[in-house]
Design a protein around this motif. Structure first.
Motif, PDB file in Angstrom:
ATOM      1  N   VAL A  48       0.761  -1.104  -0.011  1.00 28.61           N
ATOM      2  CA  VAL A  48      -0.056  -0.069   0.064  1.00 28.61           C
ATOM      3  C   VAL A  48       0.834   1.370  -0.131  1.00 28.61           C
ATOM      4  O   VAL A  48       1.812   1.420   0.784  1.00 28.61           O
ATOM      5  N   VAL A  49       0.773   1.913  -0.968  1.00 29.55           N
ATOM      6  CA  VAL A  49       1.416   3.141  -1.145  1.00 29.55           C
ATOM      7  C   VAL A  49       1.326   4.115  -0.072  1.00 29.55           C
ATOM      8  O   VAL A  49       0.225   4.546   0.496  1.00 29.55           O
ATOM      9  N   GLY A  50       2.443   4.664   0.572  1.00 32.89           N
ATOM     10  CA  GLY A  50       2.412   5.716   1.693  1.00 32.89           C
ATOM     11  C   GLY A  50       1.905   4.974   3.003  1.00 32.89           C
ATOM     12  O   GLY A  50       1.680   5.675   4.137  1.00 32.89           O
ATOM     13  N   SER A  51       1.902   3.610   3.206  1.00 34.37           N
ATOM     14  CA  SER A  51       1.403   2.965   4.487  1.00 34.37           C
ATOM     15  C   SER A  51       2.384   2.843   5.664  1.00 34.37           C
ATOM     16  O   SER A  51       2.004   2.783   6.595  1.00 34.37           O
ATOM     17  N   GLY A  52       3.639   3.060   5.081  1.00 39.24           N
ATOM     18  CA  GLY A  52       4.636   2.830   6.199  1.00 39.24           C
ATOM     19  C   GLY A  52       4.972   1.240   6.362  1.00 39.24           C
ATOM     20  O   GLY A  52       6.017   0.877   7.138  1.00 39.24           O
ATOM     21  N   GLN A  53       4.417   0.444   5.442  1.00 35.01           N
ATOM     22  CA  GLN A  53       4.891  -0.912   5.498  1.00 35.01           C
ATOM     23  C   GLN A  53       6.328  -0.948   5.214  1.00 35.01           C
ATOM     24  O   GLN A  53       6.523  -0.236   4.395  1.00 35.01           O
ATOM     25  N   PRO A  54       7.131  -1.770   5.616  1.00 37.47           N
ATOM     26  CA  PRO A  54       8.509  -2.159   5.337  1.00 37.47           C
ATOM     27  C   PRO A  54       8.674  -2.266   3.917  1.00 37.47           C
ATOM     28  O   PRO A  54       9.480  -1.703   3.233  1.00 37.47           O
ATOM     29  N   TYR A  55       7.971  -3.196   3.031  1.00 33.49           N
ATOM     30  CA  TYR A  55       8.210  -3.166   1.796  1.00 33.49           C
ATOM     31  C   TYR A  55       7.781  -2.145   0.852  1.00 33.49           C
ATOM     32  O   TYR A  55       8.299  -1.538  -0.116  1.00 33.49           O
ATOM     33  N   ALA A  56       6.844  -1.156   1.295  1.00 26.54           N
ATOM     34  CA  ALA A  56       6.407   0.161   0.671  1.00 26.54           C
ATOM     35  C   ALA A  56       7.785   1.055   1.064  1.00 26.54           C
ATOM     36  O   ALA A  56       8.190   1.842   0.171  1.00 26.54           O
ATOM     37  N   GLN A  57       8.248   1.068   2.292  1.00 23.57           N
ATOM     38  CA  GLN A  57       9.472   1.979   2.267  1.00 23.57           C
ATOM     39  C   GLN A  57      10.541   1.609   1.554  1.00 23.57           C
ATOM     40  O   GLN A  57      11.054   2.475   0.857  1.00 23.57           O
ATOM     41  N   VAL A  58      10.842   0.256   1.364  1.00 21.93           N
ATOM     42  CA  VAL A  58      11.960  -0.088   0.617  1.00 21.93           C
ATOM     43  C   VAL A  58      11.909   0.302  -0.919  1.00 21.93           C
ATOM     44  O   VAL A  58      12.671   0.736  -1.452  1.00 21.93           O
ATOM     45  N   ALA A  59      10.426   0.146  -1.626  1.00 26.59           N
ATOM     46  CA  ALA A  59      10.133   0.391  -2.807  1.00 26.59           C
ATOM     47  C   ALA A  59      10.417   1.984  -3.012  1.00 26.59           C
ATOM     48  O   ALA A  59      10.896   2.266  -3.817  1.00 26.59           O
ATOM     49  N   ALA A  60       9.732   2.878  -1.897  1.00 26.28           N
ATOM     50  CA  ALA A  60       9.739   4.355  -2.307  1.00 26.28           C
ATOM     51  C   ALA A  60      11.304   4.690  -2.185  1.00 26.28           C
ATOM     52  O   ALA A  60      11.483   5.635  -3.136  1.00 26.28           O
ATOM     53  N   THR A  61      12.241   4.191  -1.622  1.00 27.18           N
ATOM     54  CA  THR A  61      13.584   4.490  -1.565  1.00 27.18           C
ATOM     55  C   THR A  61      14.307   3.917  -2.752  1.00 27.18           C
ATOM     56  O   THR A  61      15.190   4.608  -3.261  1.00 27.18           O
ATOM     57  N   TYR A  62      14.274   2.712  -3.084  1.00 31.11           N
ATOM     58  CA  TYR A  62      15.151   1.963  -3.879  1.00 31.11           C
ATOM     59  C   TYR A  62      14.606   1.848  -5.516  1.00 31.11           C
ATOM     60  O   TYR A  62      15.200   1.443  -6.255  1.00 31.11           O
ATOM     61  N   CYS A  63      13.090   2.146  -5.408  1.00 31.27           N
ATOM     62  CA  CYS A  63      12.717   1.833  -6.909  1.00 31.27           C
ATOM     63  C   CYS A  63      11.662   3.177  -7.072  1.00 31.27           C
ATOM     64  O   CYS A  63      10.575   2.887  -7.299  1.00 31.27           O
ATOM     65  N   PRO A  64      12.162   4.325  -6.906  1.00 34.25           N
ATOM     66  CA  PRO A  64      11.479   5.331  -6.812  1.00 34.25           C
ATOM     67  C   PRO A  64      10.489   5.780  -8.029  1.00 34.25           C
ATOM     68  O   PRO A  64       9.356   6.259  -7.901  1.00 34.25           O
ATOM     69  N   ARG A  65      11.070   5.446  -9.125  1.00 41.01           N
ATOM     70  CA  ARG A  65      10.415   5.904 -10.336  1.00 41.01           C
ATOM     71  C   ARG A  65       9.248   4.798 -10.561  1.00 41.01           C
ATOM     72  O   ARG A  65       8.073   5.097 -11.040  1.00 41.01           O
ATOM     73  N   VAL A  66       9.404   3.666 -10.399  1.00 40.76           N
ATOM     74  CA  VAL A  66       8.367   2.643 -10.230  1.00 40.76           C
ATOM     75  C   VAL A  66       7.330   3.170  -9.482  1.00 40.76           C
ATOM     76  O   VAL A  66       5.901   3.084  -9.630  1.00 40.76           O
ATOM     77  N   TYR A  67       7.722   3.246  -8.226  1.00 40.91           N
ATOM     78  CA  TYR A  67       6.911   3.614  -7.045  1.00 40.91           C
ATOM     79  C   TYR A  67       5.799   4.670  -7.340  1.00 40.91           C
ATOM     80  O   TYR A  67       4.678   4.720  -6.876  1.00 40.91           O
ATOM     81  N   GLU A  68       6.499   5.978  -8.034  1.00 46.21           N
ATOM     82  CA  GLU A  68       5.665   6.921  -8.177  1.00 46.21           C
ATOM     83  C   GLU A  68       4.681   6.689  -9.250  1.00 46.21           C
ATOM     84  O   GLU A  68       3.670   7.627  -9.223  1.00 46.21           O
ATOM     85  N   THR A  69       4.583   5.591  -9.973  1.00 46.46           N
ATOM     86  CA  THR A  69       3.568   5.405 -10.960  1.00 46.46           C
ATOM     87  C   THR A  69       2.247   4.663 -10.371  1.00 46.46           C
ATOM     88  O   THR A  69       1.348   4.509 -10.674  1.00 46.46           O
ATOM     89  N   ILE A  70       2.311   4.215  -9.013  1.00 46.88           N
ATOM     90  CA  ILE A  70       1.347   3.457  -8.464  1.00 46.88           C
ATOM     91  C   ILE A  70       0.421   4.397  -7.729  1.00 46.88           C
ATOM     92  O   ILE A  70       0.930   5.267  -6.861  1.00 46.88           O
ATOM     93  N   ASP A  71      -0.825   4.345  -7.993  1.00 50.98           N
ATOM     94  CA  ASP A  71      -1.771   5.083  -7.268  1.00 50.98           C
ATOM     95  C   ASP A  71      -2.097   4.690  -5.882  1.00 50.98           C
ATOM     96  O   ASP A  71      -2.159   5.578  -4.825  1.00 50.98           O
ATOM     97  N   ASP A  72      -2.483   3.498  -5.723  1.00 48.13           N
ATOM     98  CA  ASP A  72      -3.027   2.900  -4.483  1.00 48.13           C
ATOM     99  C   ASP A  72      -2.250   1.816  -3.829  1.00 48.13           C
ATOM    100  O   ASP A  72      -1.528   1.904  -2.724  1.00 48.13           O
ATOM    101  N   SER A  73      -1.845   1.005  -4.544  1.00 48.83           N
ATOM    102  CA  SER A  73      -1.185  -0.297  -4.244  1.00 48.83           C
ATOM    103  C   SER A  73      -0.879  -1.307  -5.039  1.00 48.83           C
ATOM    104  O   SER A  73      -1.282  -1.018  -6.530  1.00 48.83           O
ATOM    105  N   PHE A  74       0.189  -2.169  -5.006  1.00 45.68           N
ATOM    106  CA  PHE A  74       0.501  -2.964  -6.029  1.00 45.68           C
ATOM    107  C   PHE A  74       1.087  -4.337  -5.382  1.00 45.68           C
ATOM    108  O   PHE A  74       1.248  -4.412  -4.372  1.00 45.68           O
TER     109      PHE A  74
END
Length: 350
Positions: free
Chosen positions: A324-350
């Motif tokens: 879930v984007v912006g949720s604070g889940q560890p997986y979400a935090q890693v994605a936001a930091t290490y694959c930011p361009r992919v993460y920015e394309t996601i609206d809600d969850s993936f």
């Protein structure tokens, strides 16, 4: 003669459908123009590659474009007529491209067609902004000709088991490392740091077996030995037997010990192979996979992974749990930091 569109509800819906279709076609064209204008062409695109039905015809992997012992390989083993890359796979690929900017990242598909309708934004943002990513079709059957597994592949034994996709993946990583050396990575591994250029494997928790999700090979004869062990010891009905357990048996011979802990603690001598402890690539054990989605425990998880080279996210267990984007889940935090361009394309969850 003039033709009129029906005035019922179907008319506006048809117009909207046509409008959406034209939008996607135009979007693809614009993205191709952007790639060319930035001298980025991960598909080796020409006008004949682009198909208005929503896929790209991939060029075949040319062995001459692969830097021996330096390239990093991801493989999508789906053998459908057209294959799409999911956002989580794109995240792993982007993270590797970011962390290893001086090395080429090859994404190899077993289908010559890359589907570009679903999740198109994530994939195209990924490939248009990293010059070190190349997506290619890999004719794996031809690649086995003249290798120790040629007759084994022709026999069809690999298709007879319960896990043909996973067992093909186990074969292909060894085949690629025999051909080119370098590093193989699973598409559910997110890179945090550059991966070393050396012979290496790593253990996985609880520390009694080695992992096969990330393997580095400089001495390609070792990968050939792995292929021989694969065909000679193939077990059709066990998921790990031809993957992690094979790598474990291979390293037991090299290190001359059955003790996995001794391999990564330094007590065993493993020639010029480095065996990393579990926390290097698999800091969270597969049986604790839910921790990647636990917001309440996120501080501990983030501390556990902070010194890792990469993180294996165990797609077999985690694939049905949303990030879930912006949720604070560890997986979400890693994605936001290490694959930011992919993460920015996601609206809600993936």
């Amino acid at each position: 003669m003039r033709y009129a569109v029906s005035g019922g509800a179907g008319g506006p819906r048809l117009c909207r459908f046509v409008g959406y279709a034209m939008f996607f076609v135009n979007f693809l064209a614009i993205m191709c123009i952007i790639m060319y204008s930035n001298n980025i062409n991960p598909f080796n695109l020409t006008t004949k590659n682009y198909n208005r039905e929503g896929y790209i015809q991939l060029e075949s992997l040319d062995p001459n474009e692969v830097a021996i012992n330096r390239s990093i390989f991801f493989v999508e083993t789906n053998r459908q007529s057209a294959v799409e890359l999911k956002p989580r796979q794109a995240c792993s690929i982007e993270s590797a491209a970011r962390a290893n900017a001086d090395r080429t990242i090859f994404i190899l598909l077993l289908s010559p067609k890359l589907e570009c309708i679903n999740d198109i934004t994530a994939v195209f943002r990924l490939v248009t902004q990293y010059k070190n990513i190349k997506i290619r079709y890999f004719d794996w059957i031809s690649a086995t000709l003249g290798t120790p597994v040629e007759e084994f592949v022709k026999s069809g034994k690999m298709e007879s088991g319960l896990w043909p996709v996973e067992q093909l993946s186990d074969l292909l990583r060894l085949l690629l490392l025999r051909m080119f050396g370098g590093v193989y990575m699973d598409t559910d591994v997110v890179s945090l740091r550059p991966v070393p250029i050396m012979n290496f494997v790593s253990a996985e928790y609880p520390g009694v077996m080695l992992a096969s999700g990330v393997i580095g090979i400089q001495d390609r004869s070792i990968a050939e030995k792995g292929l021989i062990m694969y065909k000679d010891g193939f077990v059709a009905d066990h998921w790990t037997e031809n993957g992690p357990k094979l790598i474990t048996r291979l390293m037991q011979e090299i290190c001359e010990t059955d003790n996995v802990t001794a391999m990564y603690s330094g007590d065993a001598k493993c020639d010029d192979f480095t065996v990393y402890p579990p926390e290097t690539f698999s800091p969270i054990a597969w049986y604790n996979w839910e921790a990647f989605f636990n917001v309440e425990n996120e501080d501990k998880v983030m501390r556990d992974i902070e010194n890792s080279i990469a993180v294996h996210f165990w797609n077999r267990m985690t694939k049905n749990t949303p990030i879930v984007v912006g949720s604070g889940q560890p997986y979400a935090q890693v994605a936001a930091t290490y694959c930011p361009r992919v993460y920015e394309t996601i609206d809600d969850s993936f």
